[in-house]
Enzyme design. Structure first.
Site, short mmCIF file in Angstrom:
data_model
loop_
_atom_site.label_atom_id
_atom_site.label_comp_id
_atom_site.label_asym_id
_atom_site.label_seq_id
_atom_site.Cartn_x
_atom_site.Cartn_y
_atom_site.Cartn_z
N ASP A 26 0.87 -1.31 -0.03
CA ASP A 26 0.02 0.14 -0.13
C ASP A 26 0.91 1.17 -0.02
O ASP A 26 2.04 1.33 0.68
CB ASP A 26 -0.90 -0.16 1.17
CG ASP A 26 -1.95 0.98 1.12
OD1 ASP A 26 -3.24 0.50 0.95
OD2 ASP A 26 -1.83 2.21 1.13
N ILE A 27 0.39 2.16 -0.73
CA ILE A 27 1.28 3.53 -0.96
C ILE A 27 1.39 4.26 0.60
O ILE A 27 2.22 5.04 0.60
CB ILE A 27 0.75 4.48 -2.10
CG1 ILE A 27 1.75 5.25 -2.63
CG2 ILE A 27 -0.51 5.02 -1.65
CD1 ILE A 27 1.39 5.80 -3.88
N ASN A 82 -12.90 -3.11 2.48
CA ASN A 82 -13.74 -1.99 2.88
C ASN A 82 -14.65 -2.17 1.67
O ASN A 82 -14.32 -2.17 0.61
CB ASN A 82 -12.92 -0.62 2.79
CG ASN A 82 -12.02 -0.71 4.16
OD1 ASN A 82 -12.13 -0.91 4.97
ND2 ASN A 82 -10.82 0.27 3.91
N VAL A 91 -11.01 3.16 -3.38
CA VAL A 91 -10.82 2.52 -4.84
C VAL A 91 -12.10 1.31 -5.04
O VAL A 91 -11.92 0.54 -4.31
CB VAL A 91 -9.32 1.79 -4.77
CG1 VAL A 91 -9.32 1.37 -6.09
CG2 VAL A 91 -8.53 3.03 -4.49
N HIS A 95 -10.50 -5.07 -3.26
CA HIS A 95 -8.89 -5.30 -2.89
C HIS A 95 -9.16 -5.57 -1.41
O HIS A 95 -9.71 -5.17 -0.67
CB HIS A 95 -8.05 -3.95 -3.02
CG HIS A 95 -8.63 -2.83 -2.46
ND1 HIS A 95 -9.48 -2.08 -3.08
CD2 HIS A 95 -8.37 -2.05 -1.22
CE1 HIS A 95 -10.02 -1.10 -2.36
NE2 HIS A 95 -9.22 -1.07 -1.36
N HIS A 97 -7.08 -5.49 2.05
CA HIS A 97 -5.76 -4.94 2.77
C HIS A 97 -5.31 -6.03 3.69
O HIS A 97 -6.07 -6.52 4.63
CB HIS A 97 -6.33 -3.93 3.81
CG HIS A 97 -6.91 -2.46 3.20
ND1 HIS A 97 -6.10 -1.68 2.95
CD2 HIS A 97 -8.14 -2.31 2.69
CE1 HIS A 97 -6.71 -0.52 2.31
NE2 HIS A 97 -8.03 -1.12 1.88
#
Ligand code: 5GP
Length: 111
Positions: A26-27, A82, A91, A95, A97
């Site tokens: 993750d950024i 999420n 987003v 995805h 996390h």
């Protein structure tokens, strides 16, 4: 946006890759280990859509997450999907996390 990561347009450090799944850091990490695990398909906005259409891809994401938690932490981890803007999703390409390391806080959130 994650489509550009899948296509290589946005370069990322690929931590794991299968035919259907990609994982990268993750950024903006919220834990000692914070990795995003995504399907390469752009067809699904959230985990429920993916589970209904391609349960085997979801199972593959979980398997990839587990193996990354073993590689990057002690094998113990938290997996968060999420789903929806009011649940914190920003987003809309499904995805997971993957959070691992010392997750000392007791909340279920990522921060
Ligand atoms: P969400 O809020 O939708 O559950 O999670 C989106 C996540 O994607 C956030 O944790 C955010 O830091 C991460 N993210 C957004 N854009 C990028 C990007 O271009 N590269 C990477 N590696 N992560 C990103």
């Amino acid at each position: 946006m994650f489509a550009k990561i899948v296509s290589g347009e946005i370069p990322v450090e690929i931590l794991a890759e299968t035919d259907r799944v990609l994982a990268f850091p993750d950024i903006s990490p919220q834990a000692p280990v914070h990795i995003l695990v995504i399907p390469k398909s752009t067809a699904y906005a959230n985990v429920a859509e993916l589970a209904a259409a391609e349960p085997e891809t979801l199972a593959e994401m979980v398997a990839v997450a587990r193996s990354l938690a073993e590689e990057h932490a002690n094998g113990e981890y938290r997996l968060i999907f999420n789903s929806g803007a009011t649940a914190g999703q920003t987003v809309f390409h499904v995805h997971a996390h993957l959070l691992a390391g010392n997750l000392e806080e007791r909340s279920l959130g990522a921060s």
